[in-house]
Design an enzyme around this catalytic site. Structure first.
Site, PDB file in Angstrom:
ATOM      1  N   GLY A 117       0.797  -1.226   0.000  1.00 15.87           N
ATOM      2  CA  GLY A 117       0.000   0.000   0.000  1.00 15.87           C
ATOM      3  C   GLY A 117       0.828   1.273   0.000  1.00 15.87           C
ATOM      4  O   GLY A 117       0.291   2.374   0.094  1.00 15.87           O
ATOM      5  N   HIS A 118       2.143   1.133  -0.105  1.00 17.64           N
ATOM      6  CA  HIS A 118       3.006   2.324  -0.034  1.00 17.64           C
ATOM      7  C   HIS A 118       4.180   2.148  -0.996  1.00 17.64           C
ATOM      8  O   HIS A 118       5.291   1.851  -0.571  1.00 17.64           O
ATOM      9  CB  HIS A 118       3.509   2.504   1.395  1.00 17.64           C
ATOM     10  CG  HIS A 118       4.131   3.855   1.643  1.00 17.64           C
ATOM     11  ND1 HIS A 118       5.404   4.204   1.220  1.00 17.64           N
ATOM     12  CD2 HIS A 118       3.637   4.948   2.279  1.00 17.64           C
ATOM     13  CE1 HIS A 118       5.671   5.444   1.600  1.00 17.64           C
ATOM     14  NE2 HIS A 118       4.623   5.936   2.237  1.00 17.64           N
ATOM     15  N   TYR A 119       3.969   2.324  -2.316  1.00 18.35           N
ATOM     16  CA  TYR A 119       2.646   2.580  -2.894  1.00 18.35           C
ATOM     17  C   TYR A 119       2.388   1.480  -3.922  1.00 18.35           C
ATOM     18  O   TYR A 119       3.346   0.871  -4.396  1.00 18.35           O
ATOM     19  CB  TYR A 119       2.637   3.944  -3.580  1.00 18.35           C
ATOM     20  CG  TYR A 119       2.938   5.094  -2.641  1.00 18.35           C
ATOM     21  CD1 TYR A 119       1.938   5.620  -1.820  1.00 18.35           C
ATOM     22  CD2 TYR A 119       4.204   5.638  -2.551  1.00 18.35           C
ATOM     23  CE1 TYR A 119       2.213   6.690  -0.970  1.00 18.35           C
ATOM     24  CE2 TYR A 119       4.477   6.705  -1.688  1.00 18.35           C
ATOM     25  CZ  TYR A 119       3.481   7.215  -0.906  1.00 18.35           C
ATOM     26  OH  TYR A 119       3.761   8.263  -0.038  1.00 18.35           O
TER      27      TYR A 119
END
Lengths: 172, 132
Positions: free
Chosen positions: B41-43
């Site tokens: 999620g990053h990223y």
């Protein structure tokens, strides 16, 4: 109020690193958000068979990340530079104090104030509370928006310029 | 302690005391694998280790073996921190630590580098747990 859809549209972060649930209020230089901590967050999926109470403390640096994402949400409102192809970077921080730990069931309220903005760099300060108890106070955090290609490792190897340079008033 | 980063620090140099200055110094490495959950999620499609995760690695290294006089203290503050370059999957963090008694507690100063050069610096402050 802005909900998860608006937050997801404004930030590039995604699960498991999208750590803001709701924006309570947002102005030109101030924003308040909510982050609810639950036992179902992935960090707790790695606990052993008999974890101690202390093992359920939410990772302190994810609290800071959640606050900083709130700062990013303020930045995206005030800076068109956050548009496609640009990524928010954490530049520096100063005087961040951890006052107490947070556990599943706690609801955090983050408050971010813009100290100043210089080009595509913003300096912010604020506090996070659980109920009326301060959890985190932030003296200052600097975030910057940079084109993604600058972050590519091949590019970084050729160009050793730091992502954040010194700025007036920044004494670190 | 529950952490965001899976990787654990490996000791490169145990904390050593310098009687002249009273400081302790140590060195650790943390291998950041592509399987770190935060990268999803990053990223998406563009994995960078979050700066807070670099700080968390410094903390886990610092707390792996603290100077005897600093035993039992808790992390109270990040006095300062600076992120100089992105950390990517497959990077190995080289973490240099210096501990010194300071302001009724202990300061742990860290310099973090990858194979490409300096990545971050930070000063953590530890002190006694305040009465609840």
């Amino acid at each position: 109020m802005i909900g998860p859809a608006g937050i997801r549209a404004a930030l590039p972060h995604r699960y498991p690193m999208l750590l803001v649930d709701r924006i309570l209020s947002a102005g030109a230089d101030e924003i308040r958000s909510v982050k609810a901590v639950t036992l179902n967050e992935p960090w707790y999926g790695r606990l052993g068979a008999e974890p101690a109470e202390a093992d359920f403390a939410y990772p302190d640096f994810l609290l800071l990340e959640s606050w900083t994402q709130t700062a990013g949400l303020l930045a995206t409102r005030s800076d068109e530079g956050s548009a496609a192809g640009r990524t928010m970077l954490f530049g520096s921080l100063r005087d961040v104090q951890f006052h107490r730990q947070v556990f599943p069931g706690d609801v955090l309220e983050h408050h971010v104030r813009l100290q100043r903005a210089v080009n595509d760099t913003l300096v912010l300060e604020g506090v996070s509370r659980a109920g009326d108890r301060p959890v985190l106070t932030i003296g200052s955090v600097t975030v910057a928006f940079r084109p993604q290609e600058q972050l590519d490792p091949e590019h970084a190897a050729r160009n050793s310029a730091p992502l954040t340079g010194s700025r007036p008033g920044d004494t670190s | 302690m529950t952490t965001a980063v899976l990787a654990r620090p490996e000791t490169v140099r145990e904390p050593a005391h310098d009687p002249g200055t009273g400081k302790w110094s140590a060195r650790y490495s943390v291998a950041i694998g592509a399987d770190e959950p935060v990268f999803a999620g990053h990223y998406p499609d563009f994995p960078i280790l979050p700066g807070v995760c670099v700080l968390e690695c410094v903390r886990t290294a610092a707390e792996d073996s603290v100077p005897p006089e600093a035993a039992g203290l808790r992390l109270a503050a990040v006095e300062s921190g600076r992120f100089l370059a992105a950390v990517h999957p497959g990077d190995v963090l080289d973490i240099e630590l210096v501990w010194e008694a300071r302001d009724a507690g202990w300061r742990c100063s860290a310099k973090v580098a990858t194979g490409r050069g300096p990545a971050a610096s930070a000063r953590l402050h530890y002190r006694r747990e305040a009465a609840a």
